[in-house]
Design a protein around this motif. Sequence first.
Motif, PDB file in Angstrom:
ATOM      1  N   ALA A   1       0.875  -0.612  -0.046  1.00 50.19           N
ATOM      2  CA  ALA A   1      -0.248  -0.001  -0.077  1.00 50.19           C
ATOM      3  C   ALA A   1       0.751   1.566  -0.249  1.00 50.19           C
ATOM      4  CB  ALA A   1      -0.969  -0.231   1.256  1.00 50.19           C
ATOM      5  N   GLN A   2       1.805   1.119   1.126  1.00 53.09           N
ATOM      6  CA  GLN A   2       2.978   2.467   1.114  1.00 53.09           C
ATOM      7  C   GLN A   2       3.842   2.793  -0.520  1.00 53.09           C
ATOM      8  OE1 GLN A   2       4.851   1.095   4.226  1.00 53.09           O
ATOM      9  NE2 GLN A   2       4.363   2.656   5.833  1.00 53.09           N
ATOM     10  N   LYS A   3       3.655   1.731  -1.117  1.00 54.53           N
ATOM     11  CA  LYS A   3       4.415   1.308  -2.656  1.00 54.53           C
ATOM     12  C   LYS A   3       3.607   2.422  -3.543  1.00 54.53           C
ATOM     13  CE  LYS A   3       9.059   0.202  -1.572  1.00 54.53           C
ATOM     14  NZ  LYS A   3      10.302   1.091  -2.187  1.00 54.53           N
ATOM     15  N   ALA A   4       2.258   1.730  -3.301  1.00 55.34           N
ATOM     16  CA  ALA A   4       1.356   2.215  -4.510  1.00 55.34           C
ATOM     17  C   ALA A   4       0.966   3.509  -4.138  1.00 55.34           C
ATOM     18  CB  ALA A   4      -0.162   0.773  -3.753  1.00 55.34           C
ATOM     19  N   GLU A   5       0.825   3.986  -3.317  1.00 54.23           N
ATOM     20  CA  GLU A   5       0.851   5.300  -2.855  1.00 54.23           C
ATOM     21  C   GLU A   5       1.857   6.122  -3.671  1.00 54.23           C
ATOM     22  OE1 GLU A   5      -1.109   7.723   0.967  1.00 54.23           O
ATOM     23  OE2 GLU A   5       1.404   6.829   1.208  1.00 54.23           O
ATOM     24  N   GLN A   6       2.930   5.537  -3.826  1.00 52.53           N
ATOM     25  CA  GLN A   6       4.266   6.170  -4.465  1.00 52.53           C
ATOM     26  C   GLN A   6       4.688   5.745  -5.696  1.00 52.53           C
ATOM     27  OE1 GLN A   6       8.121   4.477  -2.552  1.00 52.53           O
ATOM     28  NE2 GLN A   6       7.528   4.770  -0.746  1.00 52.53           N
ATOM     29  N   PHE A   7       3.454   4.578  -6.851  1.00 53.22           N
ATOM     30  CA  PHE A   7       3.361   4.261  -8.073  1.00 53.22           C
ATOM     31  C   PHE A   7       2.234   5.303  -8.035  1.00 53.22           C
ATOM     32  CE2 PHE A   7       5.217  -0.064  -6.656  1.00 53.22           C
ATOM     33  CZ  PHE A   7       6.293   0.563  -7.001  1.00 53.22           C
ATOM     34  N   GLY A   8       1.300   5.771  -7.500  1.00 52.74           N
ATOM     35  CA  GLY A   8       0.164   6.881  -7.980  1.00 52.74           C
ATOM     36  C   GLY A   8      -1.284   5.955  -7.777  1.00 52.74           C
ATOM     37  N   TYR A   9      -1.093   4.788  -6.955  1.00 49.28           N
ATOM     38  CA  TYR A   9      -2.750   4.148  -7.068  1.00 49.28           C
ATOM     39  C   TYR A   9      -3.238   5.299  -7.279  1.00 49.28           C
ATOM     40  CZ  TYR A   9      -0.750   0.040  -9.257  1.00 49.28           C
ATOM     41  OH  TYR A   9      -0.629  -0.437 -10.353  1.00 49.28           O
ATOM     42  N   GLU A  10      -5.428   5.052  -6.936  1.00 46.26           N
ATOM     43  CA  GLU A  10      -6.038   5.514  -6.018  1.00 46.26           C
ATOM     44  C   GLU A  10      -6.454   4.900  -5.084  1.00 46.26           C
ATOM     45  OE1 GLU A  10      -8.715   8.911  -6.821  1.00 46.26           O
ATOM     46  OE2 GLU A  10      -7.638   8.115  -7.842  1.00 46.26           O
ATOM     47  N   ARG A  11      -6.805   3.553  -4.587  1.00 47.61           N
ATOM     48  CA  ARG A  11      -7.636   3.240  -3.520  1.00 47.61           C
ATOM     49  C   ARG A  11      -6.634   1.804  -3.644  1.00 47.61           C
ATOM     50  NH1 ARG A  11     -12.280   5.981  -4.629  1.00 47.61           N
ATOM     51  NH2 ARG A  11     -12.585   5.852  -6.991  1.00 47.61           N
ATOM     52  N   PHE A  12      -6.598   1.630  -2.760  1.00 48.54           N
ATOM     53  CA  PHE A  12      -6.515   0.065  -1.877  1.00 48.54           C
ATOM     54  C   PHE A  12      -7.529  -0.202  -1.173  1.00 48.54           C
ATOM     55  CE2 PHE A  12      -3.874  -2.729   0.765  1.00 48.54           C
ATOM     56  CZ  PHE A  12      -2.776  -3.134  -0.475  1.00 48.54           C
ATOM     57  N   TRP A  13      -8.059  -1.436  -1.442  1.00 49.43           N
ATOM     58  CA  TRP A  13      -9.533  -1.857  -0.881  1.00 49.43           C
ATOM     59  C   TRP A  13      -9.245  -2.912  -0.660  1.00 49.43           C
ATOM     60  CZ3 TRP A  13     -14.102  -0.605  -4.593  1.00 49.43           C
ATOM     61  CH2 TRP A  13     -14.340   0.731  -3.790  1.00 49.43           C
ATOM     62  N   LEU A  14      -9.382  -3.511   0.184  1.00 51.36           N
ATOM     63  CA  LEU A  14      -9.877  -4.561   1.427  1.00 51.36           C
ATOM     64  C   LEU A  14     -10.544  -5.154   0.364  1.00 51.36           C
ATOM     65  CD1 LEU A  14      -7.059  -5.298   2.646  1.00 51.36           C
ATOM     66  CD2 LEU A  14      -7.995  -2.774   2.520  1.00 51.36           C
ATOM     67  N   ALA A  15     -10.510  -6.885   0.433  1.00 53.13           N
ATOM     68  CA  ALA A  15     -11.542  -7.967   0.279  1.00 53.13           C
ATOM     69  C   ALA A  15     -12.399  -8.821   1.812  1.00 53.13           C
ATOM     70  CB  ALA A  15     -11.109  -9.395  -0.612  1.00 53.13           C
ATOM     71  N   GLU A  16     -13.559  -9.107   1.938  1.00 57.66           N
ATOM     72  CA  GLU A  16     -13.663  -9.496   2.555  1.00 57.66           C
ATOM     73  C   GLU A  16     -13.813 -11.439   2.050  1.00 57.66           C
ATOM     74  OE1 GLU A  16     -17.860 -10.845   5.357  1.00 57.66           O
ATOM     75  OE2 GLU A  16     -17.517  -8.639   4.402  1.00 57.66           O
ATOM     76  N   HIS A  17     -13.034 -12.360   2.688  1.00 62.89           N
ATOM     77  CA  HIS A  17     -13.592 -13.674   3.044  1.00 62.89           C
ATOM     78  C   HIS A  17     -13.182 -14.306   4.609  1.00 62.89           C
ATOM     79  CE1 HIS A  17     -13.177 -13.880  -2.173  1.00 62.89           C
ATOM     80  NE2 HIS A  17     -12.197 -12.835  -2.048  1.00 62.89           N
ATOM     81  N   HIS A  18     -13.921 -15.475   4.073  1.00 67.79           N
ATOM     82  CA  HIS A  18     -13.782 -16.051   5.682  1.00 67.79           C
ATOM     83  C   HIS A  18     -13.800 -17.807   4.703  1.00 67.79           C
ATOM     84  CE1 HIS A  18     -15.735 -13.076   7.319  1.00 67.79           C
ATOM     85  NE2 HIS A  18     -16.836 -12.643   5.875  1.00 67.79           N
ATOM     86  N   ASN A  19     -12.651 -18.730   6.325  1.00 63.38           N
ATOM     87  CA  ASN A  19     -12.982 -19.801   6.169  1.00 63.38           C
ATOM     88  C   ASN A  19     -12.123 -20.872   5.188  1.00 63.38           C
ATOM     89  OD1 ASN A  19     -13.185 -23.306   7.111  1.00 63.38           O
ATOM     90  ND2 ASN A  19     -14.937 -22.749   6.509  1.00 63.38           N
TER      91      ASN A  19
ATOM     92  N   SER B   1      -5.721 -19.578   2.728  1.00 60.26           N
ATOM     93  CA  SER B   1      -5.133 -18.836   1.892  1.00 60.26           C
ATOM     94  C   SER B   1      -4.968 -17.394   1.689  1.00 60.26           C
ATOM     95  CB  SER B   1      -4.905 -19.965   0.200  1.00 60.26           C
ATOM     96  OG  SER B   1      -6.381 -19.481  -0.260  1.00 60.26           O
ATOM     97  N   ILE B   2      -6.366 -16.896   2.176  1.00 62.18           N
ATOM     98  CA  ILE B   2      -6.811 -15.415   2.439  1.00 62.18           C
ATOM     99  C   ILE B   2      -6.891 -14.806   3.725  1.00 62.18           C
ATOM    100  CG2 ILE B   2      -8.768 -13.888   1.995  1.00 62.18           C
ATOM    101  CD1 ILE B   2      -9.119 -15.780  -0.062  1.00 62.18           C
ATOM    102  N   ALA B   3      -5.902 -13.512   3.879  1.00 59.47           N
ATOM    103  CA  ALA B   3      -6.064 -12.986   5.214  1.00 59.47           C
ATOM    104  C   ALA B   3      -6.811 -12.124   5.570  1.00 59.47           C
ATOM    105  CB  ALA B   3      -4.837 -13.267   5.780  1.00 59.47           C
ATOM    106  N   SER B   4      -7.430 -11.427   4.617  1.00 57.64           N
ATOM    107  CA  SER B   4      -7.878 -10.698   4.566  1.00 57.64           C
ATOM    108  C   SER B   4     -10.037 -11.273   5.108  1.00 57.64           C
ATOM    109  CB  SER B   4      -8.333 -10.080   3.198  1.00 57.64           C
ATOM    110  OG  SER B   4      -9.376  -8.555   3.516  1.00 57.64           O
ATOM    111  N   SER B   5      -9.682 -11.188   6.306  1.00 54.98           N
ATOM    112  CA  SER B   5     -11.382 -12.020   6.361  1.00 54.98           C
ATOM    113  C   SER B   5     -12.253 -10.572   7.679  1.00 54.98           C
ATOM    114  CB  SER B   5     -11.820 -13.050   7.359  1.00 54.98           C
ATOM    115  OG  SER B   5     -10.482 -12.607   8.432  1.00 54.98           O
TER     116      SER B   5
END
Length: 332
Positions: free
Chosen positions: A32-50, A53-57
């Motif tokens: 996210a910090q690099k993305a800010e430097q690269f000019g990205y507009e947003r950094f969104w986090l997903a929602e997944h459960h159980n 392999s995915i830590a974004s819950s």
Amino acid sequence: MRKPTPYSILELATIGVNFTPTEVFKNSLTLAQKAEQFGYERFWLAEHHNMKSIASSATSVLIGHIAGGTERIRVGSGGIMLPNHSSLLIAEQFGTLGALYPNRIDLGLGRAPGTDQVTAQAIRPDRMQAVYKFPEELRNIQQYFSTDNQHAKVRAPIAEGVTMPMYILGSSTDSAHLAAKEGLPYVFASHFAPTHLFEALNIYYNTFQPSPYLEKPYTMACINVIAADTDAEAEKISTSLIRMMLGVMTGNIDYVQPPTEMTSELKQILQNPAFQKMLKYAFIGSKETVKQKTKGFLKETGVDEIMVASHIYDPEARVKSFQIFSEVMKEL
């Protein structure tokens, strides 16, 4: 002349074999910090459960983690699966985030479970009723953020008056109808469900009704990108994605594996019609290869903003892929 197209990141915080969740969250913040430097507009986090392999819950918690470690980039949910939650609690959580990080938080809302049906039932036994009430719950959240709600019996005082842009997420035409009717921006999950992309966009554009939140249609579409110095290097890196998606399709979800050489078996899997359908918008290759594919996608869809997901095992290779894509977008 057409304005430059904003480009953003969808982060699932995928867990590679031999990585801990703590390391994954640290790598997400670094990205996210690099993305800010690269000019990205947003950094969104997903929602997944159980899904091991995915830590974004715990999406709201991760948004706070990312927003607290960055300065300018918008941080949001891609998305909150609203039928899993109470609209009041979501208003309180995002009202708090909006107060902590003013004018930097986005609330993307979807109605899919983000998991299997058994887990969805464990999350909320009355979930199917909540699915049907999705439009009503959306309006409840809008009301909680309104200053007009200060005399209501049920309030989220922390949210009242907080600026909170809301987005409707979807992978089908149902979401397009809702986004158009409510006059909200529309985000399509073409990175894994491309089948109804053009039909959904047409519905949204043709039936959009202006609202206090949005005067004219605004669309975003998500793609997969794996970019490297050469096509061959990107192809090798993509073997992690192929194995991950195979696990999703066969119900054998595992940690993201390190890349290997492209084998004849993997090439055969890539030729499977179901696999090709799911990864229709996976742009893999050198900067020039990704540039041409992205250019074609933007021309075909006419979307206002492009969002990128990137499932790469090595954190440094992942940062480099996003850097290359930022260069592509600046050149386009």
